[in-house]
Design an enzyme around this catalytic site. Structure first.
Site, PDB file in Angstrom:
ATOM      1  N   THR A   6       0.847  -1.197   0.000  1.00  0.00           N
ATOM      2  CA  THR A   6       0.000   0.000   0.000  1.00  0.00           C
ATOM      3  C   THR A   6       0.882   1.247   0.000  1.00  0.00           C
ATOM      4  O   THR A   6       2.080   1.157  -0.259  1.00  0.00           O
ATOM      5  CB  THR A   6      -0.997  -0.046   1.186  1.00  0.00           C
ATOM      6  OG1 THR A   6      -1.923   1.036   1.065  1.00  0.00           O
ATOM      7  CG2 THR A   6      -0.310   0.019   2.537  1.00  0.00           C
ATOM      8  N   ASN A   7       0.313   2.409   0.234  1.00  0.00           N
ATOM      9  CA  ASN A   7       1.103   3.647   0.263  1.00  0.00           C
ATOM     10  C   ASN A   7       0.596   4.561   1.369  1.00  0.00           C
ATOM     11  O   ASN A   7      -0.362   4.219   2.080  1.00  0.00           O
ATOM     12  CB  ASN A   7       1.084   4.333  -1.112  1.00  0.00           C
ATOM     13  CG  ASN A   7      -0.331   4.688  -1.524  1.00  0.00           C
ATOM     14  OD1 ASN A   7      -0.966   5.516  -0.891  1.00  0.00           O
ATOM     15  ND2 ASN A   7      -0.829   4.041  -2.576  1.00  0.00           N
ATOM     16  N   ARG A   8       1.209   5.727   1.500  1.00  0.00           N
ATOM     17  CA  ARG A   8       0.947   6.558   2.682  1.00  0.00           C
ATOM     18  C   ARG A   8      -0.193   7.560   2.510  1.00  0.00           C
ATOM     19  O   ARG A   8      -0.370   8.439   3.334  1.00  0.00           O
ATOM     20  CB  ARG A   8       2.241   7.292   3.069  1.00  0.00           C
ATOM     21  CG  ARG A   8       3.262   6.331   3.648  1.00  0.00           C
ATOM     22  CD  ARG A   8       4.615   6.980   3.808  1.00  0.00           C
ATOM     23  NE  ARG A   8       4.530   8.268   4.468  1.00  0.00           N
ATOM     24  CZ  ARG A   8       5.482   9.194   4.438  1.00  0.00           C
ATOM     25  NH1 ARG A   8       6.581   8.956   3.764  1.00  0.00           N
ATOM     26  NH2 ARG A   8       5.324  10.334   5.068  1.00  0.00           N
ATOM     27  N   SER A   9      -0.977   7.434   1.432  1.00  0.00           N
ATOM     28  CA  SER A   9      -2.092   8.366   1.253  1.00  0.00           C
ATOM     29  C   SER A   9      -3.093   8.210   2.412  1.00  0.00           C
ATOM     30  O   SER A   9      -3.479   7.096   2.756  1.00  0.00           O
ATOM     31  CB  SER A   9      -2.784   8.068  -0.082  1.00  0.00           C
ATOM     32  OG  SER A   9      -4.023   8.726  -0.125  1.00  0.00           O
ATOM     33  N   ALA A  56      -4.573   7.417  -4.506  1.00  0.00           N
ATOM     34  CA  ALA A  56      -3.202   7.032  -4.860  1.00  0.00           C
ATOM     35  C   ALA A  56      -3.247   5.553  -5.242  1.00  0.00           C
ATOM     36  O   ALA A  56      -3.128   4.670  -4.383  1.00  0.00           O
ATOM     37  CB  ALA A  56      -2.282   7.265  -3.672  1.00  0.00           C
TER      38      ALA A  56
END
Ligand code: C5P
Length: 429
Positions: free
Chosen positions: A233-236, A304
């Site tokens: 996943t990502n930090r959005s 994102a």
């Protein structure tokens, strides 16, 4: 510059907002400085504002109606009794800011008395948005105790500000305090006045600018599962997309929010579809946008979305081993580019986001390249450090022909700027 000018400037305080999508009524009264209203109109338009010109009969003696009409693309209003409605009430409701530039001694006197004997004074009396006056007159008129008491009275009104006048040469060739503040300086002061009124909660509820419009907004990260318990996943944080959905709903839009895995509350009046992966987001988009994306007027693609996903997610939890672990990733479809490619005509309006590690000119260039590559109408470009997980943000809205600053300010403020920009674009047809 004299002490008095400094006092006028000192009234302008607080963090700046932007003029993007702001509805400004530019009221011009009869002074030789009226010609500078054209320069001011252009500065406001360049800053992204929507400008409605209003001129007194006297102003029309100094500046041609067609100059302001050509610049703003809107008809000059000057009559109190034109058409079936009540122009002063409509203008007061429409305006987010009234700018009276140049403001003559006579206009100030009439305003200070609460008169409503022309379109400008009636609109100013009716409006509850911030009002900025840029006085312009001969120094002898400005210094007169009557003008001074009128100016003091106007300054005391909540939301009213005097910008200038400044010391310098006036039309007669005399020198003194009475010269209008230069248009660029007026334009530069206005975002701060707007930000001030927004911080105090604004004086009017959000106008229903998106009433009857259908918006789809995506938000948050996606999560691409490696196995039943792990994901990429990502930090959005999803905050920006949720703020946009909330802002659009407050402005009367019918909003479908497609959210990746985030722990945020659904904004009031918004329908939400929760998804995890990019492929799930693609299905949710197809459902929300309908056949030929005909169910939406605009798509705000704020999520994102992961560019890659594991080729074969494991059905059982991956066990710890001793060697390195290689996971084969395959590219995800670019959801926004697919929609840009498939679109026939101009709807839905497509707005994408680009979070970059670049800044300044490079950031804008990256945003513009993305706009062209994905065949979309606008890209909000921001630096990763200004965007990820933060409550405040700043960005550049890149369109085919302009770059407009958003913020700095709360994500709510930037969301409001974006939904007002969308409302203006959708109105253009
Ligand atoms: O190319 P980049 O990922 O920087 O583009 C960002 C924009 O494209 C965002 O609006 C994002 O929602 C969208 N996007 C997408 N599908 C992807 C990757 C990004 O729709 N697979």
């Amino acid at each position: 510059m004299s002490g008095k000018e400094d006092t006028a400037q000192a009234r302008v305080s607080g963090p700046p907002a932007s003029l993007v999508g702001r509805r400004i009524t530019l009221c011009v009264s009869g002074s030789i400085a009226a010609y500078k209203a054209a320069v001011l109109a252009r500065a406001l338009l360049h800053a992204g504002a929507i400008v409605q010109p209003v001129m007194t009969q006297a102003a029309l003696q100094f500046l041609g109606r067609s100059t302001l009409e050509g610049l703003t693309g809107r008809p000059v209003r000057s009559e109190m009794f034109e058409g079936p409605g009540e122009p002063h009430v409509e203008l007061a409701r429409w305006s987010q800011l009234l700018v009276l530039a140049p403001a003559t001694a006579d206009l100030m006197a009439r305003l200070a008395q609460g008169r409503a004997n022309d379109l400008i004074t009636a609109t100013a009396l009716c409006a509850r948005c911030p009002v900025a006056l840029a006085p312009a007159m001969h120094p002898a008129m400005w210094e007169h105790p009557l003008t001074q008491s009128n100016a003091a009275r106007l300054r005391e009104l909540p939301g009213w500000s005097l910008l200038g006048p400044v010391f310098g040469e006036v039309a007669s060739g005399d020198e003194g305090l009475g010269r209008m503040l230069e248009p660029e300086q007026i334009a530069a002061a206005l975002p701060v006045l707007l930000a001030g009124s927004e911080q105090s909660g604004g004086s009017q509820p959000a106008a229903q600018l998106l009433s009857g419009r259908r918006l789809v907004v995506t938000a948050g990260p996606t999560a691409e599962d490696l196995d039943p318990v792990r994901s990429l996943t990502n930090r959005s944080s999803g905050k920006m997309g949720f703020a946009i959905a909330a802002s659009a709903a407050r402005r009367g839009a019918q909003v479908t929010l497609i959210a990746g895995p985030v722990a945020l509350e659904t904004p009031a009046g918004v329908s939400r579809i929760d998804v995890r992966s990019a492929l799930e987001m693609r299905s949710a988009l197809q459902q929300a946008l309908g056949e030929g994306a005909a169910l939406a007027d605009a798509l705000v693609m704020c999520a994102a979305v992961a560019d890659y996903r594991p080729q074969q997610p494991s059905t059982a939890k991956l066990k710890r081993g001793t060697g390195t672990l290689t996971i084969e990733l395959v590219p995800n479809p670019d959801l926004l580019a697919e929609l840009g490619q498939a679109r026939v005509g101009q709807r839905p309006f497509l707005l994408g986001f680009a979070v970059e590690t670049a800044a300044g000119g490079e950031l804008i260039a990256a945003g513009r390249a993305k706009l062209v590559r994905k065949k979309v109408d606008a890209i909000v470009a921001n630096a990763a450090s200004d965007a990820l997980g933060t409550d405040d943000t700043r960005a550049v809205l890149v369109t085919r022909d302009a770059e407009l600053p958003l913020g700095p300010g709360s994500k709510q403020l930037v969301a409001d700027q974006l939904t007002e920009f969308l409302a203006a674009r959708l109105q253009e047809g």
